[in-house]
Design a protein around this motif. Sequence first.
Motif, short mmCIF file in Angstrom:
data_model
loop_
_atom_site.label_atom_id
_atom_site.label_comp_id
_atom_site.label_asym_id
_atom_site.label_seq_id
_atom_site.Cartn_x
_atom_site.Cartn_y
_atom_site.Cartn_z
N LEU A 32 0.85 -1.18 0.00
CA LEU A 32 0.00 0.00 0.00
C LEU A 32 0.90 1.24 0.00
CD1 LEU A 32 -2.62 -1.14 2.68
CD2 LEU A 32 -2.66 -1.49 0.20
N THR A 33 1.26 1.69 -1.20
CA THR A 33 2.18 2.82 -1.32
C THR A 33 1.62 3.87 -2.29
OG1 THR A 33 3.40 1.63 -3.04
CG2 THR A 33 4.25 1.47 -0.79
N LEU A 34 2.12 5.08 -2.19
CA LEU A 34 1.58 6.20 -2.95
C LEU A 34 1.81 6.11 -4.46
CD1 LEU A 34 2.30 9.21 -0.57
CD2 LEU A 34 0.20 7.89 -0.84
N PRO A 35 2.89 5.50 -4.96
CA PRO A 35 3.01 5.41 -6.43
C PRO A 35 1.81 4.75 -7.10
CG PRO A 35 5.12 4.91 -5.42
CD PRO A 35 4.14 5.04 -4.30
N HIS A 71 3.26 5.38 4.15
CA HIS A 71 2.50 5.13 2.91
C HIS A 71 1.24 4.33 3.24
CE1 HIS A 71 5.41 6.33 -0.34
NE2 HIS A 71 6.23 6.30 0.71
N ARG A 72 1.38 3.30 4.06
CA ARG A 72 0.24 2.44 4.39
C ARG A 72 -0.87 3.24 5.07
NH1 ARG A 72 -1.23 -0.70 9.02
NH2 ARG A 72 -2.36 -2.59 8.46
N LEU A 92 0.41 20.20 -4.61
CA LEU A 92 -0.10 18.84 -4.81
C LEU A 92 0.97 17.97 -5.45
CD1 LEU A 92 -2.68 17.04 -4.61
CD2 LEU A 92 -3.12 17.66 -7.00
N GLU A 93 1.72 18.51 -6.40
CA GLU A 93 2.82 17.76 -7.04
C GLU A 93 3.85 17.32 -6.01
OE1 GLU A 93 2.20 20.50 -11.02
OE2 GLU A 93 4.09 20.62 -9.91
N ALA A 94 4.15 18.20 -5.05
CA ALA A 94 5.12 17.86 -4.01
C ALA A 94 4.61 16.75 -3.10
CB ALA A 94 5.46 19.09 -3.19
N PHE A 95 3.29 16.72 -2.86
CA PHE A 95 2.71 15.69 -2.01
C PHE A 95 2.92 14.29 -2.58
CE2 PHE A 95 0.73 18.88 0.56
CZ PHE A 95 0.35 18.25 1.72
N PHE A 96 3.15 14.20 -3.88
CA PHE A 96 3.42 12.90 -4.50
C PHE A 96 4.86 12.77 -4.99
CE2 PHE A 96 -1.13 12.77 -4.41
CZ PHE A 96 -1.44 11.42 -4.30
#
Length: 538
Positions: A10-13, A195-196, A78-82
Motif C-alpha cells: 500500500l504505497t503512494l506510487p 504510505h500504508r 499537490l505535485e510535491a505531495f506525491f
Amino acid sequence: MRGTMMDFPLTLPTILERAGKIFSRVEIVSRRPDKSIVRTCYGEFYRRARRLASALTAFGMKPGDRVASMMWNHSGHLEAFFGVPCAGGILHTLNLRLHPDEIATIANHARDRFLIIDDVLLPVYEKFRDAAPFEKVIVVPYGCGSVPEGFLNYEKLLADAGDDFQYPSLDENDGAVMCFTSGTTGCSKGVVYSHRALVLHSFACGLREVFGLHQFDTVLPVAPMFHANAWGLPFACTMLGARLVLPGPNVDPESILGLLVTERVTVACGVPTVWIAILEALDKYPDRWKFAAPVKIVCGGTAPPLELMRCLDRFGLHIQHLWGMTETTPIGTSGGLRPHMLDWPDQEKYEVRAKQGWPAPFVEIRLMRPEGQAPRDGVTSGEIEIRGPWIADSYYEAPDQAHRWSADGWFRTGDVATMDEDGYIKIVDRAKDLVKSGGEWISSVDLENTLMGHPAVKEACVVGIPHPKWQERPLAAVVLKDGAQATPEELRCFLAKSFAKWQLPDAFVFIDAIPRTSVGKFKKLALREQFADWKWES
C-alpha cells in the motif's frame, strides 16, 4: 492456514499511477495570489510529479530524506505531495504562519535537507534563512515573479527532468509525509505518516459517513495544506478522481464564496471560524451568491456552534462535523445521522449533527477516567484515547512525550468527551481548557457554542481565569456582529436558560477580534495571558 491473496504494498506510487492512467482528464483548478485562475488536469499533474521525483533523485535525495514545503494550496503543492514520497523522500509541510524562529526550530528538528517554496513566500523565508540552512532552496514561480539569484527555479528543474523516472523500492511502512502539530498543547511535535496509513486513510475518505468523496465531486480545501496532513485530501481526491479547486492565499469569505459558486463546488473543508465568516457575508448579501446544488461542508478543528449549522442550512451549505487531530492523519470519526434518526424532530437532529460522530472504521476510541473506562451513557466524561492503523504510535524524536501513549498502546488525545450508546462522542473540552471552579468542571466549549447562538454575537471564547476563592472562574470574550449591541447582563440571562448559575461566566468582555492560532482556532492561551490579572468583583 494463510490466505491466498497477493502481498501487494500500500504505497503512494499506486495512487499516482491510477490518477495518471484513469483520471487524466479530471481538472485541477488553482488560484494565484492575484486571483487569476490556472487550470490543469491529473494527467499533467502525474507527469510533473514524476519529473519532480526525478529531479530530487538527481540531487542526491536518499530514502527517508526530508524535503520541506512552504506553499499555499495550489497544484504545485499537490505535485510535491506525491513527487517527494514517490521518490522515497518525506514531504515536510512547514506551517508558514508560525513565527520565523519557530519555523526554523521545526525545520532543524526535522533535519530538512531541501526546501520547496512559493516565490511570494520568500520574504518569510528571509526572516529565518540563517537559522535553517537548507542544502537547496527550490522556488516555485507561483506569483508570476522571477526567481532571484541563488535559488533553483522549480519550473526549470521540471523542464530539464526526463519522463523515464523509475520508482524506488518502497515499503508500505516507510515514512511519506511529516507534519508538526500546531502547538496548541505546548511545543510543536512531529508526526510521520507512512504510505500504508495514507492509503488506508484515503479509502476511509470515500465513505459516505466520512468525506463521501467520489469522482463526481468538486472539492475545495479551504484548510491550508500544511495543516493536519492537508486533511488527507491530496491523497483521497487523487485516488478517487475528484476534481480539485485550490484557493491559494485568498481565503476571505467573498473569495471562497465566489469559488463555491463559479466552480460548482460540492464539498468544501475548513475549520468553524471560516464558516462563521462565510455566514456573516451571506447574511450581509443574501442575494449575491446562488448555489446550483447543496454543498457539503466538512468541518473539523473545533466544534461548530449548533446555530451556525442551522443558519448555513438555509443557504444550502450543510455542515458534516468530524473529529480528528494531526496525530490521527487526521480522521478519527465518522459523522451524520443514523437511519433511525431521520424522522426525529429537527432540534434533536441538529443536536446529533453537532456531536463529533462515532469512531471511523478500524479506529477504536475509549474514554478514560482515573478510575477506569467511562460508561457509554452520554453523560460521564473522560479523556479520549484512540488507536488504529492511521494513528501515530510516537512523535518524531520526542522521547519526552512517551507519556502521551498508555501502557497498552492507546494515544491520549487530551480531549475530554462523553460517548452515548450509539457510539457518538461529544467533545466537552480540551483537558487544559476545562474551567476548574470550586472542585467542579465547567465546559468552555458548551458556553461558547451557546453564546454564539445569541443573535448579536459573532464569536465567543471562554477561558478560566485565576480566582482567589474558586481557583478559576469563566470569563467570556465576545465579538459582536457589525452594528449589534448586547450587555453582559443580557448575555448572562441568555446563558441562564441552558446552564446552572455556578456555570455562568462571571465576566464578559467585548473585544474586536479573538486571537487565533496559525490554523484558525481560537488561541485561548493568549486570552488567558491578556486577562490573567483580572480584578474580580468581591
